[in-house]
Design a protein around this motif. Structure first.
Motif, PDB file in Angstrom:
ATOM      1  N   LEU A 128       0.819  -1.205   0.000  1.00 20.51           N
ATOM      2  CA  LEU A 128       0.000   0.000   0.000  1.00 20.51           C
ATOM      3  C   LEU A 128       0.854   1.256   0.000  1.00 20.51           C
ATOM      4  O   LEU A 128       1.786   1.364   0.789  1.00 20.51           O
ATOM      5  N   ASN A 129       0.525   2.159  -0.886  1.00 26.63           N
ATOM      6  CA  ASN A 129       1.159   3.471  -0.921  1.00 26.63           C
ATOM      7  C   ASN A 129       0.640   4.241   0.283  1.00 26.63           C
ATOM      8  O   ASN A 129      -0.566   4.385   0.468  1.00 26.63           O
ATOM      9  N   LYS A 140      -1.467   7.635  -1.276  1.00 27.38           N
ATOM     10  CA  LYS A 140      -2.585   7.524  -2.219  1.00 27.38           C
ATOM     11  C   LYS A 140      -3.532   6.379  -1.887  1.00 27.38           C
ATOM     12  O   LYS A 140      -4.747   6.563  -1.865  1.00 27.38           O
ATOM     13  N   ASP A 141      -3.008   5.178  -1.635  1.00 27.73           N
ATOM     14  CA  ASP A 141      -3.884   4.058  -1.285  1.00 27.73           C
ATOM     15  C   ASP A 141      -4.574   4.318   0.049  1.00 27.73           C
ATOM     16  O   ASP A 141      -5.752   4.020   0.222  1.00 27.73           O
ATOM     17  N   ARG A 190      -5.559   1.538  -9.086  1.00 27.43           N
ATOM     18  CA  ARG A 190      -5.439   1.500  -7.624  1.00 27.43           C
ATOM     19  C   ARG A 190      -6.665   0.844  -6.990  1.00 27.43           C
ATOM     20  O   ARG A 190      -6.554  -0.016  -6.116  1.00 27.43           O
ATOM     21  N   ARG A 219      -6.800  -2.921  -7.555  1.00 19.87           N
ATOM     22  CA  ARG A 219      -5.883  -3.611  -6.643  1.00 19.87           C
ATOM     23  C   ARG A 219      -6.498  -3.773  -5.260  1.00 19.87           C
ATOM     24  O   ARG A 219      -6.395  -4.830  -4.640  1.00 19.87           O
ATOM     25  N   LEU A 220      -7.123  -2.700  -4.762  1.00 17.09           N
ATOM     26  CA  LEU A 220      -7.723  -2.756  -3.425  1.00 17.09           C
ATOM     27  C   LEU A 220      -8.872  -3.763  -3.379  1.00 17.09           C
ATOM     28  O   LEU A 220      -9.045  -4.470  -2.385  1.00 17.09           O
TER      29      LEU A 220
END
Length: 93
Positions: free
Chosen positions: A10-11, A14-15, A52, A55-56
């Motif tokens: 995880l960023n 941003k994430d 993004r 991905r989540l």
């Protein structure tokens, strides 16, 4: 930096921000979430935003539902795993 296979890296900015937006909204459509992310200067590139979010969803941090009365638009909600990920990133829910 290497991550364990099957895990999500995880960023921290941003994430974390996208997960927080979903958690604060409880339920949010795809277009609403992109509008919020763009307004908060989290992600203004639609293609990157979609990646993004995908991905989540794939890692079980966000739940995706396609609802017919929303004309096929996706509706998102945070999962328990998403809440735990936010807590590990230092966000209290």
């Amino acid at each position: 930096m290497r991550y364990q296979k099957g895990s999500v890296g995880l960023n921290d900015r941003k994430d974390k921000a996208i997960l927080t937006l979903v958690a604060d909204s409880r339920y949010v459509t795809h277009s609403q979430l992109f509008g919020l992310a763009d307004a908060d200067f989290v992600e203004s590139n639609r293609r990157v935003f979609n990646w993004r979010l995908r991905r989540l969803v794939q890692h079980g941090l966000v739940r995706k539902q396609v609802i017919s009365f929303l004309n096929g638009e996706a509706l998102y909600a945070i999962t328990r795993a998403g809440i735990q990920a936010l807590e590990q990133l230092g966000v209290t829910t």
